[in-house]
Write a protein that holds these residues in place. Structure first.
Motif, PDB file in Angstrom:
ATOM      1  N   THR A 103       1.063  -1.648   0.075  1.00 24.58           N
ATOM      2  CA  THR A 103       0.467   0.130   0.142  1.00 24.58           C
ATOM      3  C   THR A 103       0.932   1.051   0.127  1.00 24.58           C
ATOM      4  OG1 THR A 103      -0.277   0.093   2.295  1.00 24.58           O
ATOM      5  CG2 THR A 103      -1.779  -0.870   1.460  1.00 24.58           C
ATOM      6  N   TRP A 147       0.191   5.908   0.091  1.00 22.01           N
ATOM      7  CA  TRP A 147      -0.501   7.450  -0.032  1.00 22.01           C
ATOM      8  C   TRP A 147       0.149   8.080  -0.896  1.00 22.01           C
ATOM      9  CZ3 TRP A 147      -4.648   8.870   2.115  1.00 22.01           C
ATOM     10  CH2 TRP A 147      -5.315   8.115   3.184  1.00 22.01           C
ATOM     11  N   HIS A 205      -5.409   6.618  -0.296  1.00 20.08           N
ATOM     12  CA  HIS A 205      -4.678   5.541  -0.588  1.00 20.08           C
ATOM     13  C   HIS A 205      -4.779   4.757  -1.892  1.00 20.08           C
ATOM     14  CE1 HIS A 205      -3.495   3.426   3.790  1.00 20.08           C
ATOM     15  NE2 HIS A 205      -2.189   3.258   2.582  1.00 20.08           N
TER      16      HIS A 205
END
Length: 327
Positions: free
Chosen positions: A250, A252, A316
């Motif tokens: 993941t 941002w 995100h």
């Protein structure tokens, strides 16, 4: 994933709930300056047959109301009429924050950074201590309902602890649209339960102070999936659910400059590397900067703040590839 357990008596705040009984217990925590008692409502459903005890809670942050509504509906629809084991349901843990439409308690502290707490500490620490000592020793599994904060809209997702294989199993059973491992934060409820050997998952869906029907329904479905998976409820029929997508990495995506933020993709969307996710522009229509996806993946959170500063988290995104790109 089962837990071998004898029929147990649940004891909270000096009140006992025997197998086959259900009760609403009010756990006193403090008083307002006016002297009004503030207590945490705790619903206990103790099945007749032996089985695991599952804690389902919401409102740890008082402004995150989707989870509160999720559990209210489930209580209203009598979903927790289990056949074995026990379910402890706490619709609003942070009563002070809920009353004041706030994430925190009146002293400005975050209860979810105050676990396991102390008996003589701050208000947040005392709430955490009471909860940790009264309820958690009787729990086998935990489900903690949250939303995004600061105008961040989380697409329904489950977060589990990478160090706890059972929490990953629980995440898979819950079957939210997305699930992934996330780090344990010091002072958090999930880190405390991990240390106590209680597999716990966090369901994130929607944003603070705003109801989102899809998030509420996904939460209800997921909790029932877990209770069915643990053999506490009969198998659900009806529509077959899509399998949850596991995100192995993941990241941002942040604002490259200050200005007005205009998203150009929907939350939950699948995106490809280089795809324009949105743009940040000045108020005079002279300059703008496109925001592009850094890799193929899925958007699972969007910041709904219209005016942003350089470096603010905007999207995100996650990929199914098992590479850690967290920043």
């Amino acid at each position: 994933m089962g837990v071998e357990a004898e029929n147990r008596i649940i004891t909270i705040n000096g009140e006992t709930i025997s197998p086959g009984q259900a009760s609403l217990v009010r756990m006193g925590i403090s008083r307002l300056p006016t002297g009004t008692l503030i207590d945490i409502p705790v619903h206990v459903f103790n099945g007749k047959k032996a089985g695991p005890t599952v804690l389902v809670q919401a409102g740890l942050h008082g402004d995150e109301i989707n989870g509160v509504e999720t559990l209210r509906r489930m209580l209203q629809e009598d979903v927790f009429n289990i056949r074995k084991g026990a379910v402890i349901v706490v619709p609003i843990l942070n009563i002070f924050g809920f009353i004041h439409f706030s994430r925190d308690v009146p002293d400005g502290k975050d209860v979810n950074r105050s676990f396991p707490g102390t008996k003589t500490g701050s208000l947040a620490s005392r709430i955490a201590h009471t909860y940790t000592s009264e309820i958690l020793p009787q729990v086998d599994f935990g489900i903690d309902l949250h939303t995004g904060g600061s105008q961040r809209d989380n697409f329904p997702q489950i977060r589990y602890s990478a160090q706890d294989a059972k929490s990953k199993e629980l995440a898979e059973i819950f079957n939210a649209p997305f699930y992934f491992a996330s780090r344990q934060i010091n002072g958090s409820f999930r880190k405390t339960t991990f240390k106590m050997g209680i597999p716990t998952i966090v369901f994130e869906a929607g944003e603070s102070m705003r109801f989102d029907e899809k998030s509420i329904q996904k939460g209800m479905d997921g909790i029932q999936n877990v209770l069915v998976g643990l053999g506490m409820l009969s198998k659900k029929g009806g529509v077959k659910q899509k399998k949850s997508i596991h995100l192995g990495r993941t990241r941002w995506v942040r604002a490259p400059r200050a200005g007005m933020f205009v998203p150009e993709t929907k939350n939950g969307a699948q995106v490809i590397k280089g795809q324009v996710l949105g743009l940040v522009t000045d108020t005079y229509a002279k300059k703008n900067k496109k925001i592009k996806a850094p890799f193929d993946g899925h958007v699972f959170c969007i910041n709904n703040q219209a005016v942003v500063n350089q470096g603010d988290a905007l999207f995100h995104i996650g990929s199914t590839e098992p590479i850690n790109l967290n920043k």
